[in-house]
Scaffold this motif. Structure first.
Motif: not given
Length: 184
Positions: A149-158
């Motif tokens: 979930a954190l990786n997905k959030r990071f990818g979206k914001i990035h």
């Protein structure tokens, strides 16, 4: 010898500010970030970017204000476009000056004030999760549900940040093309 009065006009400061903005964007986006990612270990790359991005996004946010302040207007005093903010907001400058400079400012500010802090928060949470999981966020899957979930959030914001940076760069080029039409 050159006319010294040029130093008392807005034009050289405007051109130097534009060159600084475009040069910074091109260098950071296509040279510095790519080379750093290639040669540094992921943790060192993250530390470097965390230090560079506030300055980089600060330049993207401040430069359009400086460009607006130093906007040279037109040489014609009769029916000409005024200098500084009045010229930027002049009806004839709307699409070639105001929209690109406003876009540069807005996307730079979005990155500086929201996306960068949000990315830093997610990165800190990923580091905490890495300690719990005993596995780096960038290691091959499988990952815990929390890390996924954190990786997905990071990818979206990035991704949003990268898109905003690209829009900023394109708006800077559009402004430069408009600026070049004024050179004699």
């Amino acid at each position: 010898m050159a006319d010294r009065s040029i130093f008392f006009s807005l034009a050289p400061y405007h051109v130097l500010s534009y060159g600084t903005l475009l040069g910074t964007q091109v260098f950071h986006t296509f040279v510095n970030s790519v080379a750093s990612f290639r040669v540094l270990e992921r943790p060192q790359f993250a530390i470097l970017q965390r230090e560079l991005f506030p300055v980089y996004f600060g330049i993207q946010t401040a430069a359009p204000v400086v460009l607006a302040l130093t906007y040279p207007g037109s040489k014609s005093s009769l029916f000409g476009v005024p200098a500084s903010f009045a010229g930027v907001f002049h009806e004839s400058s709307r699409w070639g000056v105001l929209v690109p400079l406003g876009t540069i400012f807005a996307t730079g500010l979005l990155n500086l004030a929201y996306l960068l802090p949000e990315t830093n928060k997610i990165t800190a949470l990923r580091r905490q999760q890495e300690k719990k999981d005993g596995k780096a966020s960038y290691d091959a899957p499988p990952h815990s549900k929390e890390m996924t979930a954190l990786n997905k959030r990071f990818g979206k914001i990035h991704g949003i940040s990268s898109l905003a940076n690209l829009i900023t760069l394109l708006a800077t080029v559009v402004y430069g093309i408009n600026l070049s039409t004024r050179l004699e």
